[in-house]
Motif scaffolding. Structure first.
Motif, PDB file in Angstrom:
ATOM      1  N   LYS A  47       0.896  -1.314   0.158  1.00 15.52           N
ATOM      2  CA  LYS A  47      -0.141   0.031  -0.139  1.00 15.52           C
ATOM      3  C   LYS A  47       0.677   1.208  -0.056  1.00 15.52           C
ATOM      4  O   LYS A  47       0.334   2.409  -0.346  1.00 15.52           O
ATOM      5  CB  LYS A  47      -0.741   0.081   1.278  1.00 15.52           C
ATOM      6  CG  LYS A  47      -1.872  -1.284   1.314  1.00 15.52           C
ATOM      7  CD  LYS A  47      -2.788  -0.981   2.574  1.00 15.52           C
ATOM      8  CE  LYS A  47      -3.754  -2.333   2.634  1.00 15.52           C
ATOM      9  NZ  LYS A  47      -4.465  -2.152   4.206  1.00 15.52           N
ATOM     10  N   THR A  73       3.196   6.878  -1.200  1.00 14.13           N
ATOM     11  CA  THR A  73       2.294   6.044  -1.586  1.00 14.13           C
ATOM     12  C   THR A  73       1.287   6.779  -2.586  1.00 14.13           C
ATOM     13  O   THR A  73       1.166   8.043  -2.956  1.00 14.13           O
ATOM     14  CB  THR A  73       1.124   5.968  -0.333  1.00 14.13           C
ATOM     15  OG1 THR A  73       0.059   5.023  -0.744  1.00 14.13           O
ATOM     16  CG2 THR A  73       0.703   7.264   0.216  1.00 14.13           C
ATOM     17  N   THR A 132      -5.509   4.497   7.256  1.00 11.82           N
ATOM     18  CA  THR A 132      -4.840   3.072   7.233  1.00 11.82           C
ATOM     19  C   THR A 132      -3.699   3.159   8.253  1.00 11.82           C
ATOM     20  O   THR A 132      -3.762   2.014   9.003  1.00 11.82           O
ATOM     21  CB  THR A 132      -4.100   2.867   5.797  1.00 11.82           C
ATOM     22  OG1 THR A 132      -5.340   3.165   4.945  1.00 11.82           O
ATOM     23  CG2 THR A 132      -3.455   1.796   5.893  1.00 11.82           C
TER      24      THR A 132
END
Length: 338
Positions: A54, A97, A107
């Motif tokens: 991620k 990211t 997250t």
């Protein structure tokens, strides 16, 4: 010029590290800084497993991260990006990211794990020790519990807490002996993980106070905004895809009410007008003496149960049905927002 002086004074490995950081900073759509100073090695491994695929997490020295950010900002002529360096604190790390800053913040928060609190730390919330058995046999621990301010007793051969107790209030410093007791009881009032310091995307720097959103409250605000817009559209007769059906239903009901009230006969209102007139006639007849009524009226009155005026309400079920239909477009339109 800056780079030449930097290379002249700084060790080669640091120059190489800065160049690697610069390359990383240019790769992602979103660049963020996170503090990982208080993250133990075991929890860090767990966090890496959760975020793998991620985002990219890169640890380095704060001074080198700052240098890399400033050089990238200078090379790309992006002064806003240079401001990201102002948020470097404690044990900073770079995160690169493609997820947006809000999802990144969520997250990272979800990747945090419960952990014991240390003596001298500030309580993040009211720390409560619930009543019940500790599962521990009588011994020195009983005195430690009482010393920490807990109502500890012996019950059925085990140490127990007599009642729920707030041992440390939110914002208070946790005494060392209290921290030891909480750890022994398995109480973990804190969460350990990466704390987002700031995130950069498309010329904007987002800080945690902006990224921390109550999702339930946000959805409620969207629903309220939709309902307000829906009502405005209907009441102002501004047709939209979501409100045209309700506007037409409202117009029909209003026109029908005017027709009935003014006794203006149409194919849609004749029965209602005649029914209303009939009910009014019976209501008037019920107010006069029997001597003024003929046999037919007397028979009609005697066969009427309750108040004759109640017959006017025969149109009520239809109105209720229309009201239910009015709610449907609103719910359907709201569903389009999610």
């Amino acid at each position: 010029m800056i780079e030449a002086e930097f290379e002249h004074k700084i060790a080669p490995w640091k120059i190489e590290e800065v160049n690697n950081l610069k390359k990383l900073l240019k790769e992602g759509n979103v660049v963020a800084l996170a503090d990982m100073m208080e993250v133990p090695a075991r929890q860090l491994q767990e966090i890496r497993a959760k975020i793998r695929g991620k985002m990219i997490l890169r640890m380095s020295r704060n001074t080198l991260i700052k240098r890399a950010i400033e050089e990238v900002a200078e090379e790309t002529n992006n002064p806003e990006f240079a401001k990201l360096a102002e948020h470097i604190a404690k044990g900073a790390a770079i995160i690169v990211t493609d997820m947006n800053p809000f999802k990144l913040y969520k997250t990272l928060e979800e990747s945090k794990t419960p952990a014991p609190i240390k003596g001298g730390a500030v309580a993040p919330c009211d720390i409560v020790v619930e009543k019940g058995s500790t599962g521990m046999p009588p011994g020195p621990f009983l005195g430690e519990l009482k010393s920490a301010g807990l109502p500890a007793v012996i019950e059925k051969g085990k140490i127990a807490i007599r009642e729920d107790t707030v041992i440390v209030k939110e914002g208070e410093v946790v005494p060392h002996k209290v921290a030891v007791v909480l750890s022994a009881l398995g109480i973990k009032p804190t969460k350990v993980g990466l704390n987002l310091l700031a995130a950069y995307e498309d010329g904007v720097i987002y800080t945690p106070d902006v990224l921390k959103i109550d999702e339930d409250e946000f959805v409620q605000k969207i629903q309220k905004a939709f309902n307000s817009a829906f009502n405005l559209s209907v009441n102002a007769a501004i047709p939209t895809t979501e409100t045209i059906e309700t506007i037409l239903q409202k117009a029909f009901r209003d026109a029908k009410a005017v027709s009935i009230e003014s006794a203006f006969l149409t194919d849609k209102t004749t029965d209602d007008i005649l029914g209303k007139a009939y009910s009014q006639m019976l209501a008037l007849a019920s107010e006069v003496s029997d001597e003024a009524l003929d046999d037919e009226l007397k028979e009609k009155l005697s066969s009427t149960v309750g108040d004759p005026a109640e017959e006017v309400k025969e149109e009520a079920p239809e109105e209720k049905e229309e009201e239910k239909k009015e709610e449907a477009p609103a719910a359907a339109g709201l569903g389009l927002l999610f």
